[in-house]
Design a protein around this motif. Structure first.
Motif, PDB file in Angstrom:
ATOM      1  N   ALA A 136       0.813  -1.215   0.000  1.00 39.02           N
ATOM      2  CA  ALA A 136       0.000   0.000   0.000  1.00 39.02           C
ATOM      3  C   ALA A 136       0.844   1.262   0.000  1.00 39.02           C
ATOM      4  CB  ALA A 136      -0.938   0.005   1.207  1.00 39.02           C
ATOM      5  N   ASN A 183      -2.212   1.909  -5.755  1.00 31.34           N
ATOM      6  CA  ASN A 183      -3.626   1.832  -5.414  1.00 31.34           C
ATOM      7  C   ASN A 183      -4.529   2.545  -6.417  1.00 31.34           C
ATOM      8  OD1 ASN A 183      -3.739   0.173  -3.085  1.00 31.34           O
ATOM      9  ND2 ASN A 183      -2.835   1.822  -1.887  1.00 31.34           N
ATOM     10  N   GLU A 188      -7.245  -1.961  -4.653  1.00 33.81           N
ATOM     11  CA  GLU A 188      -6.907  -1.819  -3.239  1.00 33.81           C
ATOM     12  C   GLU A 188      -5.978  -2.969  -2.842  1.00 33.81           C
ATOM     13  OE1 GLU A 188      -9.040  -2.111   1.153  1.00 33.81           O
ATOM     14  OE2 GLU A 188     -10.275  -1.782  -0.634  1.00 33.81           O
ATOM     15  N   ASP A 221      -3.145  -4.788  -0.213  1.00 36.60           N
ATOM     16  CA  ASP A 221      -2.731  -4.884   1.182  1.00 36.60           C
ATOM     17  C   ASP A 221      -1.750  -6.045   1.306  1.00 36.60           C
ATOM     18  OD1 ASP A 221      -2.552  -4.212   3.816  1.00 36.60           O
ATOM     19  OD2 ASP A 221      -4.423  -5.169   4.413  1.00 36.60           O
ATOM     20  N   ASN A 247      -8.210  -5.979  -3.621  1.00 36.79           N
ATOM     21  CA  ASN A 247      -9.642  -5.733  -3.391  1.00 36.79           C
ATOM     22  C   ASN A 247     -10.225  -6.740  -2.398  1.00 36.79           C
ATOM     23  OD1 ASN A 247      -9.626  -3.529  -5.068  1.00 36.79           O
ATOM     24  ND2 ASN A 247     -10.419  -4.625  -6.853  1.00 36.79           N
ATOM     25  N   LYS A 248      -9.444  -6.978  -1.325  1.00 42.45           N
ATOM     26  CA  LYS A 248      -9.822  -7.827  -0.185  1.00 42.45           C
ATOM     27  C   LYS A 248      -9.880  -9.325  -0.539  1.00 42.45           C
ATOM     28  CE  LYS A 248     -12.410  -4.087   2.035  1.00 42.45           C
ATOM     29  NZ  LYS A 248     -11.233  -3.635   2.798  1.00 42.45           N
ATOM     30  N   LYS A 287     -14.539  -5.975  -9.506  1.00 43.91           N
ATOM     31  CA  LYS A 287     -15.650  -5.145  -9.042  1.00 43.91           C
ATOM     32  C   LYS A 287     -16.916  -5.408  -9.846  1.00 43.91           C
ATOM     33  CE  LYS A 287     -12.613  -1.522  -7.256  1.00 43.91           C
ATOM     34  NZ  LYS A 287     -12.270  -0.080  -7.277  1.00 43.91           N
TER      35      LYS A 287
END
Length: 290
Positions: A55, A61, A65, A67, A97-98, A162
């Motif tokens: 990040a 980003n 997203e 992490d 994106n999680k 998405k």
């Protein structure tokens, strides 16, 4: 990155800076360097970087997203104005994106941290084995190359893109990203096993598709339900403009399939033996059936 402390051996002779067992620590990461930079700014360093947080990489980003953290082991050559990184990137866990991926092991060639070639393998925590061969050019806002997968989790892949579609299954195939350059979309070809659409279970679904910025072109699609119903489809739909232009052929297929891409699906029951054309509004399409 805020530097916490710096320690190690260094010397400067004849305009050449030499580092030995030289450590740079930030609050979350550490870098060990050994090597030289001459008076002209030419670099020749070995480098070991630990716990570099995704990040915190500039511009990353803008794509998604990210992490997690990674390690880098390799060399830095080139010049101080255009360093060239070559080595291996590894990580126990990163997320996009999680969606979590594990066991990352990739070769990296990077020009100044801006133009990056990345190739290697990793696994999806929800299931699936992946290999990649990608160009990531931050200056051009370009991600280009191939992603190959074995039994990748479809729902998670849609989450990364998405796309909120009620589709599940295990995907084996290839995704080609921006083959013709910036913004030219992606192609997907392969097979989904043990799939599910709107609660309808499938043995398999073979497909060849193209997608760009919400526009999807289904070149070919053949899906076989668990109770042997068959769906054939081709055509286009746009999840942003909410339009559709599709041709369908069904042999004892579940009627719910007609609502796959609707945001607010109507309730349909029964099976279909039909050839149909659907066009107009994606949530309330016009249709001709025979």
């Amino acid at each position: 990155f805020l530097v916490d402390d710096v320690k190690g051996d260094y010397s400067l002779a004849g305009g050449t800076l030499a580092l030995q067992n030289f450590y740079i620590h930030t609050l979350t990461s550490s870098v060990k360097m050994d090597g030289t930079m001459d008076a002209r700014g030419n670099l020749d360093f070995g480098i070991e970087a630990k716990d570099v947080h995704l990040a915190r990489i500039p511009l990353i980003n803008e794509y998604a997203e990210f992490d997690g953290a990674f390690d880098f082991s390799g060399s830095v050559k080139g010049t101080k104005h255009n360093p060239l990184f070559n080595g291996v990137v590894t990580s126990n866990s990163i997320s996009v994106n999680k969606v979590e991926f594990t066991g990352l092991a990739c070769k990296l060639h990077s020009e100044g941290g801006t133009v990056n070639n990345l190739s290697g393998t990793f696994q999806q925590k929800a299931g699936g084995d992946y290999s990649i061969d990608l160009l990531v050019d931050f200056a051009q806002h370009l991600v280009q190359g191939n992603v190959d997968m074995q039994k990748g989790d479809v729902k998670s892949l849609l989450q990364i893109a998405k796309q909120d579609l009620d589709i599940k299954g295990a995907l084996t195939g290839r995704i080609e990203l921006n083959k013709a350059g910036i913004g030219t979309g992606l192609t997907m070809k392969g097979q989904v096993d043990n799939g599910e659409i709107r609660g309808i279970q499938f043995k398999s679904a073979d497909f060849d598709m193209f997608a760009r910025a919400g526009f999807w072109h289904i070149i070919t699609l053949k899906a076989v339900e668990n109770d042997n119903g068959i769906l054939l489809a081709q055509g286009t739909f746009d999840t942003k403009k909410r339009t559709i232009n599709m041709e369908l052929a069904c042999d004892k297929a579940n009627a719910k399939l007609l609502t796959t891409f609707m945001t607010h699906p109507v309730e349909l029951t029964g099976s279909m033996d039909v050839a149909a054309q659907m066009n107009g509004n994606l949530d309330n399409p016009d249709g001709n059936m025979s």
